[in-house]
Design a protein around this motif. Structure first.
Motif, mmCIF file in Angstrom:
data_model
loop_
_atom_site.group_PDB
_atom_site.id
_atom_site.type_symbol
_atom_site.label_atom_id
_atom_site.label_comp_id
_atom_site.label_asym_id
_atom_site.label_seq_id
_atom_site.Cartn_x
_atom_site.Cartn_y
_atom_site.Cartn_z
ATOM 1 N N SER A 118 8.397 20.725 44.858
ATOM 2 C CA SER A 118 8.676 21.661 43.817
ATOM 3 C C SER A 118 8.872 20.996 42.566
ATOM 4 C CB SER A 118 9.794 22.732 44.508
ATOM 5 O OG SER A 118 11.025 21.888 44.618
ATOM 6 N N TYR A 167 5.482 20.663 40.092
ATOM 7 C CA TYR A 167 6.196 21.911 39.862
ATOM 8 C C TYR A 167 5.018 22.856 39.736
ATOM 9 C CZ TYR A 167 8.306 25.943 37.336
ATOM 10 O OH TYR A 167 8.846 27.082 37.178
ATOM 11 N N ALA A 223 3.193 23.941 43.256
ATOM 12 C CA ALA A 223 4.325 24.288 43.907
ATOM 13 C C ALA A 223 4.589 25.971 43.556
ATOM 14 C CB ALA A 223 5.592 23.451 44.079
ATOM 15 N N ARG A 224 4.833 25.874 42.192
ATOM 16 C CA ARG A 224 5.301 27.235 41.602
ATOM 17 C C ARG A 224 4.277 28.378 41.670
ATOM 18 N NH1 ARG A 224 6.923 31.187 40.998
ATOM 19 N NH2 ARG A 224 8.396 32.298 39.805
#
Ligand SMILES: Nc1ncnc2c1ncn2[C@@H]1O[C@H](COP(=O)(O)OP(=O)(O)O)[C@@H](O)[C@H]1O
Ligand SMILES: [Mg+2]
Length: 309
Positions: A70, A74, A77-78
């Motif tokens: 995450s 980022y 994952a987001r």
């Protein structure tokens, strides 16, 4: 994608104030399940969700979303998660349509108006698509939050206290919608302090208290393992008290002396009941009717949280 939708490894969070909200949280969420994170106010539920969604940084530990870190990955994952936050967070002057369309774009997804149309229809918001958010009722605003969270077709949906302050009819709609999402393969993680909701909805339950995960269990085995059972005997006439010779048994008189309630562990069910009935017979206590009741998740929860303090 693997069977693990989300892998939370040794998450620790101390806020700037010095307050430690999470301690060594390890949790693995299976793809396609409904997971209920249950805990009292202040337990750390929102903090944990915020860390997973990249809104709050953990002090240590890491989170893998569909295998993506995450922090270091980022974006990947987001875009796999959608969050329905605990607090309303909407631009009041935007229309419903602009809100969901913008949200989809935020995650770099190509426009797909047909998908957004079906999403709004499934949330009974289609006829409100051109209304400004501020013109909507509270229940509709909640549904817009859900539409917004789903606009980019996430694999995992977080619902943080989705029904706090929501009326019964809307709650029912919300659960129907969540079941529909599960049927489409979306992994669902919800937080709640309403125990009956977890009991109704979840495949697995995690209990969090004071920043620590107390347990994670399949709902049914949790109920079986920790659930105490009660044998309830209805008496032919009310009694004031029980014979002293029964004082060693976990018995109580309830319902104005009309019911005799006996607590026993599920494991020792057979012998427990047999012993009781023999002892009652010996002292001449009669009864009209008997049945057993399984303790609810609420009883389990209270005993767990109570025991932690
Ligand atoms: N930004 C912050 N700074 C300091 N403490 C915070 C902050 N946010 C939350 N907390 C504290 O962390 C604890 C957990 O909060 P939260 O995660 O919101 O719990 P829950 O969602 O389970 O009610 C609470 O004691 C709360 O007061
Ligand atoms: Mg919260």
């Amino acid at each position: 994608m693997s069977d693990t939708a989300l892998d939370i490894q040794q998450i620790h969070k101390t806020y700037k104030s010095g307050f430690t909200a999470l301690e060594n949280v390890n949790l693995s969420i299976r793809a396609g399940e409904i997971f209920a994170l249950l805990g009292p106010n202040g337990a750390g539920k929102t903090t944990l969700i915020s860390i997973i969604c990249g809104i709050v940084n953990a002090s240590s530990g890491r989170v893998l979303v569909g295998g993506f870190d995450s922090r270091s990955s980022y974006r990947e994952a987001r875009q796999r998660v959608g969050l329905v936050p605990q607090e309303l967070s909407l631009s009041m002057f935007e229309s419903v349509w602009a809100t969901v369309r913008f949200s989809r774009g935020l995650y770099g997804k190509a426009p797909n108006d047909a998908y957004l149309e079906s999403l709004l229809k499934s949330l009974s918001l289609w006829d409100k698509k051109d209304s400004r958010i501020m013109a909507l009722s509270g229940g509709m605003k909640r549904r817009v939050l859900i539409a917004k969270a789903l606009a980019h077709e996430p694999e995992i949906l977080f619902l943080d206290e989705p029904t706090a302050g929501v009326d019964v009819a809307l709650r029912q709609d919300m659960w129907a919608m969540i079941r529909g999402l599960k049927a489409r393969g979306v992994t669902i993680i919800l937080t709640t302090h309403y125990i009956d909701e977890a009991e109704d909805m979840a495949d697995r339950i995690g209990v969090i208290n004071e920043g620590k995960i107390m347990l994670v269990e399949d709902k049914h085995s949790l109920m079986q393992k920790l659930g105490r059972r009660q044998l309830i005997l209805t008496l032919p006439e009310p009694r004031d008290r029980l014979p002293d010779s029964l004082a060693d048994l976990d018995l109580s008189l309830e319902e104005g002396g009309m019911q005799l309630v006996y607590q026993f562990d599920s494991q020792s069910e057979g012998s427990g009941i047999r012993t009781l009935l023999r002892r009652l017979d010996e002292v001449g206590v009669e009864f009209r009717d008997l049945h057993t009741e399984q303790s609810s998740l609420e009883d389990i929860f209270v005993s767990l949280i109570g025991g932690a303090k």
